[in-house]
Design an enzyme around this catalytic site. Structure first.
Site, PDB file in Angstrom:
ATOM      1  CG  HIS A 191       0.330   3.101 -35.175  1.00  0.00           C
ATOM      2  ND1 HIS A 191       1.276   3.745 -35.946  1.00  0.00           N
ATOM      3  CD2 HIS A 191      -0.237   2.172 -35.978  1.00  0.00           C
ATOM      4  CE1 HIS A 191       1.278   3.209 -37.160  1.00  0.00           C
ATOM      5  NE2 HIS A 191       0.379   2.256 -37.200  1.00  0.00           N
ATOM      6  NE  ARG A 298       5.196  16.352 -38.707  1.00  0.00           N
ATOM      7  CZ  ARG A 298       3.944  16.291 -39.139  1.00  0.00           C
ATOM      8  NH1 ARG A 298       3.702  15.981 -40.417  1.00  0.00           N
ATOM      9  NH2 ARG A 298       2.938  16.546 -38.330  1.00  0.00           N
ATOM     10  NE  ARG A 334      10.149  19.614 -37.472  1.00  0.00           N
ATOM     11  CZ  ARG A 334       9.273  18.784 -36.879  1.00  0.00           C
ATOM     12  NH1 ARG A 334       8.542  19.217 -35.876  1.00  0.00           N
ATOM     13  NH2 ARG A 334       9.155  17.546 -37.299  1.00  0.00           N
ATOM     14  CD  GLU A 432       9.870  21.419 -30.791  1.00  0.00           C
ATOM     15  OE1 GLU A 432       9.142  20.427 -30.980  1.00  0.00           O
ATOM     16  OE2 GLU A 432      10.748  21.782 -31.602  1.00  0.00           O
ATOM     17  CG  ASN A 455       1.864  16.887 -31.246  1.00  0.00           C
ATOM     18  OD1 ASN A 455       0.801  17.458 -31.012  1.00  0.00           O
ATOM     19  ND2 ASN A 455       2.089  16.266 -32.374  1.00  0.00           N
ATOM     20  CG  ASP A 456       7.942  17.174 -28.731  1.00  0.00           C
ATOM     21  OD1 ASP A 456       7.493  16.071 -28.400  1.00  0.00           O
ATOM     22  OD2 ASP A 456       8.830  17.308 -29.595  1.00  0.00           O
ATOM     23  NE  ARG A 466       2.674  12.413 -28.841  1.00  0.00           N
ATOM     24  CZ  ARG A 466       2.420  12.799 -30.080  1.00  0.00           C
ATOM     25  NH1 ARG A 466       1.200  13.103 -30.435  1.00  0.00           N
ATOM     26  NH2 ARG A 466       3.385  12.874 -30.963  1.00  0.00           N
ATOM     27  CB  CYS A 503       2.817  23.158 -36.714  1.00  0.00           C
ATOM     28  SG  CYS A 503       4.295  23.184 -35.670  1.00  0.00           S
TER      29      CYS A 503
END
Length: 578
Positions: A191, A298, A334, A432, A455-456, A466, A503
């Site tokens: 974060h 998003r 998306r 993904e 990411n996924d 992660r 992305c």
């Protein structure tokens, strides 16, 4: 005495300032037996109310500094503070055991934290443990009448030094005074790292020793380009890093000149560099950084920022605003990706042992078709105002795409029959899930485009969360297995004459960009502040050379070997980015 240590370079830039230690105050107490149960329970109510007021203020400041997307974490904190089950547990323990409020709060929250932390296969629940810990600290401070450190009160240039930065901490950061961030814990996807990049504050995380080796008030150098930290530097070292900081700012000024230019390689090949957004308000940064499109809108944040399911007209206005502002440049939207770590207060989803592998994204849309149809109608109507593409998330099978497309075509036909004006819309999927990446050749015959959500894809391929420090070493974006999946998707798309974008965070990663250029990725979509430096890097890359580099990387054995290959091949112009 000068000290040197190293951490993870998490946010670009060089910062030099005095250290400000953001450390927790002493919150110890003694367990006592109480006589007045009602009074002690009232203390709990007062502390919860005061904590809620604090969080509301922090949330407002977070929305101002970071935007509504990043402020969403405080909704979870407010939910915890208002949870009748938890407050009831506090009061019940006071009544049953005649213990003081501090002891009751500690015992109850310790139980919740231990329970959630033990769910090692459930990232969402582990994140809730961190939220409860953050909230508990605030409640305890009110019970003990102790003030928590307040980053919002910093009024001079500082390097913020902490074990880790909580959402409450980062929400209060003021870029005018916080020049750098230095932590004991964390990685590039933590974060604090994401917030530092959003705020464009140089950061080094995961040092293990920062709070032990750095004293408040001492001068510290934080090199967010290399991960180096120098405490109490000599005059000579200080001069070197002051020049490095100046050079980096000059580099950023040079990047700014590229705002209105196209993203073209050294040998003249054009790539699209776009932006990821969560809401129309993000468009200012998109336009200021010269994005050539929106590669990921998003839409779930429309749902998360509302107290009800957004109506068709509410969604239409949001989509129309973004499409119009892009003035003919493509906008890839998306469909809602609710579930996993994205929850709605007003729409309760079933409890699941592993929500990241459960009922989420397209799986909800195909089940709750009324909600899906409402969103599709809004998107189809907004397509009349620009170049709008629709992307379905978490597609695992061809049947899912076909079912989603059928619903889309049904709604489009109804609107056409009603005389509604609409534009041509491309339909694509996010890649993904490894299953979709492996079968990309089959999908490519039916979709208009792919967008790779790294990411996924990395997390699912490596079976590693992660956000879990114990397995973070497995979150390897350059692992040859990941690169081969990406290359397979790009090749499959191009064999069918289809467009392929990315992305995920890799799209703006200076180590990954040369490889992706070599593989022939068409569009790179990223956070807006990364656009210009990526465009600058692309101008230095020769696609033929990068193709050879990518081939070597695909044949490599390890993540580290790939990094070494890229750094060796691009060292003359990638150094300042890395």
């Amino acid at each position: 005495m000068t000290k040197n240590f190293k951490g993870i370079a998490a946010s670009n830039g060089v910062a030099i300032a005095k250290a400000y230690l953001l450390v927790d105050p002493e919150l110890s107490f003694e367990k006592t037996v109480i006589k007045d149960v009602t009074a002690e329970q009232a203390r709990v109510d007062d502390a919860l109310k005061a904590s809620s007021k604090d969080v509301e203020i922090i949330k407002t400041k977070a929305e101002q500094n970071l935007g509504a997307d990043e402020a969403q974490v405080f909704e979870a904190h407010l939910m915890i503070l208002s949870d009748p089950e938890m407050s009831g547990a506090f009061k019940q323990k006071i009544a049953d055991e005649k213990v003081n409020a501090e002891q009751a709060v500690k015992e109850v929250t310790d139980t919740y934290i231990s329970m959630f932390e033990a769910m090692t296969d459930n990232a969402y629940m582990q994140e809730r443990a961190a939220d409860i810990r953050d909230v508990t600290k605030r409640v305890m401070s009110h019970l003990l009448n102790v003030s928590l450190p307040n980053p919002a009160l910093i009024n001079e240039p500082v390097i913020l030094v902490s074990k880790d930065l909580t959402p409450s901490d980062t929400a209060q950061l003021d870029r005018q005074f916080v020049k750098g961030i230095l932590t004991d814990m964390g990685g590039r996807t933590a974060h604090a790292s994401i917030m530092a990049r959003t705020l464009e504050i140089p950061a080094v995380v995961g040092t293990d020793v920062a709070t032990k080796e750095v004293a408040s008030g001492v001068t510290v150098i934080v090199d967010g380009l290399t991960g180096d930290v120098i405490v109490d530097p000599s005059a000579e070292t200080l001069a070197i890093y002051e020049q490095k900081a100046t050079d980096y700012l000059a580099q950023r000024a040079e990047w700014a000149l590229l705002k209105d230019q196209q993203s073209v390689s050294a040998d003249g090949k054009h790539f699209t560099v776009g932006a990821n957004i969560g809401a129309p308000k993000d468009m200012a940064a998109v336009l200021n950084n010269g994005a050539e499109g929106v590669g990921l809108y998003r839409t779930e944040f429309l749902y998360m920022e509302s107290d009800h399911l957004p109506t068709e007209d509410e969604q239409f206005e949001a989509y129309k605003s973004v499409v119009e502002q892009m003035d003919g440049k493509p906008v890839t939207v998306r469909t809602m990706d609710i579930g996993g770590d994205k929850h709605l207060d007003y729409w309760k989803l079933p409890e699941e042992e592993n929500p990241f592998l459960g009922y989420r994204a397209i799986r909800i849309s195909l089940d709750q078709t009324d909600i899906f149809r409402t969103q599709l109608r809004a998107l189809i109507r907004a397509s009349a105002f620009g170049d709008l593409w629709i992307m379905f998330p978490m597609i695992a099978t061809l049947a899912e795409f076909r079912d989603a497309k059928k619903i889309y075509l049904d709604e489009r036909a109804k609107l056409e029959a009603a005389g509604v004006v609409m534009g041509d819309i491309k339909l694509g999927i996010m890649i993904e899930i490894p299953a979709a990446a492996v079968l990309a050749d089959k999908f490519a015959k039916e979709v208009d485009f792919f967008s790779i959500g790294t990411n996924d894809l990395i997390a699912y391929t490596m079976a590693a969360d992660r956000g879990n420090d114990r397995v973070a070493y497995l979150y390897q974006p350059y692992n040859p297995s990941i690169l081969r999946l990406i290359n397979n998707v790009i090749k499959a798309a191009h064999d069918e004459g289809k467009f392929v974008a990315m992305c995920g965070e890799m799209a703006g990663d200076p180590i990954a960009v040369p490889l992706l250029v070599g593989m022939g990725l068409d569009e790179f979509s990223m956070s807006a502040p990364s656009i210009l430096q990526t465009r600058s890097l692309m101008k230095k890359l020769n696609t033929a050379d990068m193709k050879l580099l990518a081939e070597k990387a695909l044949d490599a054995d390890t993540n580290d070997e790939v990094i070494a290959l890229v750094e060796s091949a691009t060292k003359e112009y990638i150094t300042i980015l890395n």
